[in-house]
Design an enzyme around this catalytic site. Structure first.
Site, PDB file in Angstrom:
ATOM      1  CB  SER A  12      -0.990   0.006   1.171  1.00 38.65           C
ATOM      2  OG  SER A  12      -0.311   0.166   2.393  1.00 38.65           O
ATOM      3  CG  ASN A  13       3.773   2.618   2.937  1.00 42.54           C
ATOM      4  OD1 ASN A  13       3.576   3.809   3.190  1.00 42.54           O
ATOM      5  ND2 ASN A  13       3.656   1.663   3.852  1.00 42.54           N
ATOM      6  CE  LYS A  90      12.899 -13.346   3.000  1.00 41.13           C
ATOM      7  NZ  LYS A  90      13.012 -14.421   3.988  1.00 41.13           N
ATOM      8  CG  ASN A 106      12.489   0.527   6.019  1.00 45.34           C
ATOM      9  OD1 ASN A 106      11.579   0.116   5.284  1.00 45.34           O
ATOM     10  ND2 ASN A 106      12.667   0.049   7.237  1.00 45.34           N
ATOM     11  CG  HIS A 108       9.872   0.798  11.838  1.00 42.55           C
ATOM     12  ND1 HIS A 108      10.021  -0.563  11.635  1.00 42.55           N
ATOM     13  CD2 HIS A 108       9.556   0.943  13.147  1.00 42.55           C
ATOM     14  CE1 HIS A 108       9.815  -1.199  12.771  1.00 42.55           C
ATOM     15  NE2 HIS A 108       9.525  -0.310  13.711  1.00 42.55           N
ATOM     16  CG  ASP A 149      13.586  -1.342  12.023  1.00 41.93           C
ATOM     17  OD1 ASP A 149      13.315  -1.154  10.829  1.00 41.93           O
ATOM     18  OD2 ASP A 149      13.100  -2.274  12.686  1.00 41.93           O
TER      19      ASP A 149
HETATM   20  C1  GAR Z   1       4.038  -0.870   6.725  1.00 43.22           C
HETATM   21  O1  GAR Z   1       3.321  -0.630   7.896  1.00 43.22           O
HETATM   22  C2  GAR Z   1       5.508  -0.603   6.950  1.00 43.22           C
HETATM   23  O2  GAR Z   1       5.767   0.461   7.813  1.00 43.22           O
HETATM   24  C3  GAR Z   1       5.936  -1.893   7.589  1.00 43.22           C
HETATM   25  O3  GAR Z   1       5.287  -2.884   6.831  1.00 43.22           O
HETATM   26  C4  GAR Z   1       4.035  -2.358   6.384  1.00 43.22           C
HETATM   27  C5  GAR Z   1       3.944  -2.606   4.903  1.00 43.22           C
HETATM   28  O4  GAR Z   1       2.672  -2.231   4.425  1.00 43.22           O
HETATM   29  N1  GAR Z   1       7.363  -2.035   7.565  1.00 43.22           N
HETATM   30  C6  GAR Z   1       8.047  -2.522   8.585  1.00 43.22           C
HETATM   31  O5  GAR Z   1       7.520  -2.949   9.602  1.00 43.22           O
HETATM   32  C7  GAR Z   1       9.552  -2.497   8.377  1.00 43.22           C
HETATM   33  N2  GAR Z   1      10.248  -2.834   9.580  1.00 43.22           N
HETATM   34  P1  GAR Z   1       2.404  -2.077   2.873  1.00 43.22           P
HETATM   35  O6  GAR Z   1       2.936  -3.353   2.215  1.00 43.22           O
HETATM   36  O7  GAR Z   1       0.908  -1.993   2.775  1.00 43.22           O
HETATM   37  O8  GAR Z   1       3.124  -0.869   2.383  1.00 43.22           O
END
Ligand code: GAR
Length: 205
Positions: A12-13, A90, A106, A108, A149
């Site tokens: 979604s991001n 990963k 990234n 988080h 992170d």
């Molecule tokens: C998001 O909440 C992102 O911040 C998190 O995974 C999700 C992916 O959502 N990332 C982490 O936790 C990284 N450590 P998305 O696939 O819908 O963008």
């Protein structure tokens, strides 16, 4: 700025970044999408926008060396100047992190350094935040270094935790905040506004 996006899941991001690009607000070129999970919806988002995709996972290779050489060759093939992690689960090989120093970002779903590190992703992060009892949580966009992170923080946005929040309700609000935040951070980089000084990222916008 030619960007390769790495995603493992819903994407979604990534989808939001593509929408901001389509609306003309984000001046990034998405030249390649890399995913470790062939079922990830992120692949569909890339295909919808005619972006080349690469299904590539560490388990496809005999060694980390081979894996990183292959990834580097693909990044070079598409002349990727920058790597955008968007829910990529990963760890990137050290060789890629070194080669793209200061050019990997990234997002988080917490206010780092709280609730980050190995195993802290998705709903684990929100469960941990609720169990700890924090009153504020949020989003961190950061440069990537060789620890989970841990790299220099580009931007953080916070939101209040409500008494009746569950990991699911919190995840929903944090994700909406991620969507509002990530493209702006990437746009600041594309416009050359950010300067990295040690661990500090200064915005000369
Ligand atoms: C998001 O909440 C992102 O911040 C998190 O995974 C999700 C992916 O959502 N990332 C982490 O936790 C990284 N450590 P998305 O696939 O819908 O963008």
């Amino acid at each position: 700025m030619r960007c390769a996006v790495f995603a493992s899941g819903t994407g979604s991001n990534f989808k939001t970044l593509l929408e901001r690009k389509s609306s003309g607000e984000l001046h990034a070129d998405f030249v390649l999408m890399v995913g470790n999970n062939s079922k990830a919806a992120a692949f569909q988002h890339a295909q919808d926008h005619n972006i080349p995709t690469l299904h590539c996972a560490p388990s496809h290779f005999q060694s980390e060396g081979e894996y990183s050489e292959y990834l580097l060759s693909q990044l070079q093939k598409y002349s990727a100047e920058m790597i955008v992690l968007a829910g990529y689960m990963k760890k990137l090989p050290g060789k890629i992190v070194a080669r793209y120093h200061g050019r990997i970002i990234n997002i988080h779903p917490s206010l780092l350094p709280a609730f980050g590190g190995k195993g802290m992703y998705g709903s684990n992060v929100h469960k941990a935040a609720l169990e700890y009892g924090v009153k504020l949580t949020g989003v961190t966009v950061h440069f990537v270094d060789d620890e989970y992170d841990h790299g220099p923080i580009i931007v953080q946005q916070c939101l209040a935790v409500q008494d009746n929040d569950t990991p699911e309700t919190l995840a929903q609000r944090v994700l909406a905040l991620e969507h509002a935040t990530y493209w702006r951070a990437l746009e600041a980089i594309c416009c050359g506004k950010l300067v990295l000084e040690g661990r500090r990222v200064k915005d000369y916008g």
